[in-house]
Enzyme design. Structure first.
Site, PDB file in Angstrom:
ATOM      1  N   ASP A 144     -35.315  21.930  38.805  1.00 24.22           N
ATOM      2  CA  ASP A 144     -36.371  22.941  38.935  1.00 24.22           C
ATOM      3  C   ASP A 144     -37.186  22.665  40.206  1.00 24.22           C
ATOM      4  OD1 ASP A 144     -35.871  22.681  35.897  1.00 24.22           O
ATOM      5  OD2 ASP A 144     -37.073  24.509  36.008  1.00 24.22           O
ATOM      6  N   GLN A 176     -29.709  15.344  36.348  1.00 22.79           N
ATOM      7  CA  GLN A 176     -29.538  16.805  36.391  1.00 22.79           C
ATOM      8  C   GLN A 176     -28.772  17.195  37.656  1.00 22.79           C
ATOM      9  OE1 GLN A 176     -33.319  18.848  35.829  1.00 22.79           O
ATOM     10  NE2 GLN A 176     -32.592  19.783  33.937  1.00 22.79           N
ATOM     11  N   ASP A 193     -27.952  23.968  28.761  1.00 22.96           N
ATOM     12  CA  ASP A 193     -28.046  23.191  27.522  1.00 22.96           C
ATOM     13  C   ASP A 193     -27.070  23.572  26.401  1.00 22.96           C
ATOM     14  OD1 ASP A 193     -30.205  22.450  29.054  1.00 22.96           O
ATOM     15  OD2 ASP A 193     -31.676  22.631  27.446  1.00 22.96           O
ATOM     16  N   TYR A 205     -30.215  31.792  25.420  1.00 21.24           N
ATOM     17  CA  TYR A 205     -30.278  30.752  26.445  1.00 21.24           C
ATOM     18  C   TYR A 205     -29.085  30.798  27.396  1.00 21.24           C
ATOM     19  CZ  TYR A 205     -32.944  26.459  27.661  1.00 21.24           C
ATOM     20  OH  TYR A 205     -33.727  25.500  28.259  1.00 21.24           O
ATOM     21  N   TRP A 206     -28.139  29.877  27.306  1.00 17.04           N
ATOM     22  CA  TRP A 206     -27.020  29.837  28.251  1.00 17.04           C
ATOM     23  C   TRP A 206     -25.729  30.399  27.664  1.00 17.04           C
ATOM     24  CZ3 TRP A 206     -27.482  28.837  33.362  1.00 17.04           C
ATOM     25  CH2 TRP A 206     -28.686  28.245  33.787  1.00 17.04           C
ATOM     26  N   GLU A 262     -37.957  33.439  32.185  1.00 18.11           N
ATOM     27  CA  GLU A 262     -37.070  32.271  32.326  1.00 18.11           C
ATOM     28  C   GLU A 262     -35.618  32.734  32.487  1.00 18.11           C
ATOM     29  OE1 GLU A 262     -37.296  29.607  28.982  1.00 18.11           O
ATOM     30  OE2 GLU A 262     -36.105  28.048  29.967  1.00 18.11           O
TER      31      GLU A 262
HETATM   32  C1  DGY Z   1     -35.148  21.516  27.114  1.00 19.41           C
HETATM   33  O1  DGY Z   1     -35.872  20.751  26.486  1.00 19.41           O
HETATM   34  O2  DGY Z   1     -34.912  22.672  26.765  1.00 19.41           O
HETATM   35  C2  DGY Z   1     -34.600  21.095  28.395  1.00 19.41           C
HETATM   36  O3  DGY Z   1     -33.683  21.975  28.917  1.00 19.41           O
HETATM   37  C3  DGY Z   1     -34.056  19.711  28.319  1.00 19.41           C
HETATM   38  O4  DGY Z   1     -34.474  19.113  29.450  1.00 19.41           O
END
Ligand code: DGY
Length: 416
Positions: A35, A100, A162, A345-346, A389
């Site tokens: 980030d 990361q 994640d 999310y992903w 996000e």
């Molecule tokens: C989270 O906590 O969601 C992060 O992606 C882990 O670093």
């Protein structure tokens, strides 16, 4: 009327904690590794000196072995789990114990190349370069013990993606028994339907406790992990960073570092071929424990275009993105796959940082139209849904945390 640029700068300033920037208030109250490096690219548009500081702060917390941790816990905040007491890495300023995507080398080059104050930039890059090189060396020494040219992640949080569908099969090997009971905090800040599941969290935590039990000796963790995945996107970022660092080092007369990173990049690029899938028109993850490609065509295999893949591979990746057929691109998983989830999310949503890196790589490979479509789609999302996000690729709905730092940073880059 405030412009997109003004809005983006306002978000970056709001999340600035002086010498580091939080990804967003509440959900992510510390400094995250990739980030920060991508955030610096946004900061350079209004405060070049501050952009360098962002990366310098991160590297001030590099471990003696060379690893750069994925979170630096600068200040106490119990709004996030797992906090420093769970990681227990014993660092002077608490950090996590995993890493990361190595985007820092690329970020340094971009900051340097586009700096208006070249004298200041040269001094700052000269000090940072050996640290980034030590991180790259650490990667190939500890995460590629067989010398294959590609590194493995040992925790899904390392990829940053994640809960990608890519990890579902290898995650089956990660047990959940014996973990300390815990309370999640993320689901208090964001809609639980947009976040990883409890079962995934249990496995994330099992791995953390397992590595903690090994005293965070980073030379041991790879072989001791039941989860070892070679992610094409993660490797492409590292390969690009090595190539960019080599160019920078050459220009500054640091010839040994240049040669070392040139070698890493060339070896990595050649080894990427092993991950290519004609059937999917993209690269795939490799489960290193099984020695098999994983049948999941997630965005990591498109992000591979960020490094200098052969032109025919870049062209195929551009076509694969086109074939997704979503209104907004780039979906983090193809909608035609029954496992696709537009909001979680992903497992489907669009992320602007990934769009940025894919567009950059495709443009370099001569796929300018495909790159321009990604950029236009990214800015359409911001105009319709604000600085979220991540986003639903079909409806464009904003998801996860709001007023998000790296989204704002990418907008400044896209508009430049
Ligand atoms: C989270 O906590 O969601 C992060 O992606 C882990 O670093």
């Amino acid at each position: 009327m405030t412009t997109l640029t003004e809005n983006a700068i306002e978000i970056l300033r709001e999340n600035d904690r002086g010498h580091y920037t939080v990804p967003t208030k509440g959900l992510y109250p510390f400094q995250w590794n990739w980030d920060s490096c991508l955030t610096a690219l946004g900061q350079r548009h209004f405060d070049e000196a501050r952009a360098w500081t962002e990366i310098e702060t991160l590297f001030a917390h590099q471990w003696p072995c060379g690893m750069v941790p994925h979170i630096v816990f600068h200040k106490h905040d119990d709004g996030y789990f797992p906090g420093p007491d769970v990681w227990a890495t014993g660092r002077p300023t608490p950090t996590s114990g995993i890493t990361q995507p190595a985007v820092a080398g690329f970020a340094l080059r971009r900051l340097y190349d586009r700096a208006s104050d070249k004298v200041a930039a040269e001094a700052r890059v000269q000090a940072l370069l050996p640290k980034v090189a030590a991180w790259h060396r650490w990667f190939y020494a500890t995460r590629d013990p067989g010398g294959e040219g590609l590194v493995a992640i040992i925790h899904p949080w390392e990829a940053g993606r994640d809960n990608s569908i890519d990890w579902d099969a290898p995650f089956e090997r990660v047990p959940t028994d014996g973990i300390t009971p815990y309370t999640r905090r993320d689901t208090q800040h964001a809609d639980p339907a947009h976040r990883p599941t409890k079962e995934q969290y249990d496995r994330y935590l099992w791995l953390v406790e397992h590595f903690r039990g090994l005293g965070w000796d980073t030379a041991k963790l790879h072989d001791a992990s039941p989860f070892q995945v070679v992610d094409p996107g993660f490797n492409a970022i590292l390969i690009r960073a090595c190539a960019d660092l080599a160019d920078l080092a050459e220009g500054l007369g640091m010839t040994d570092l240049a040669a070392e990173n040139r070698k890493f990049a060339a070896r990595g690029l050649a080894a990427m071929e092993r991950l290519w899938s004609d059937a999917h028109g993209q690269y795939l993850c490799l489960d290193r424990v099984r020695g098999e490609l994983i049948d999941s065509a997630s965005v990591g295999g498109l992000l591979a275009a960020f490094c200098a893949v052969p032109p025919a591979r870049a062209a195929a990746i551009a076509a694969t993105i086109e074939a997704h057929g979503t209104r907004f691109r780039v979906a983090s998983h193809p909608p035609a796959d029954p496992r696709f989830d537009a909001k979680r999310y992903w497992r489907g949503p669009v992320w602007l940082v990934v769009n940025y890196m894919i567009a950059d790589g495709l443009a370099r490979a001569g796929q300018e139209d495909a790159a321009a479509r990604i950029t236009a789609s990214s800015l359409d999302l911001i105009r319709e849904s604000g600085f979220a996000e991540y986003y639903d690729p079909i409806t464009g709905a904003p998801l996860g945390g709001g007023r998000f730092t790296w989204t704002a940073a990418m907008v400044l880059e896209f508009l430049a």
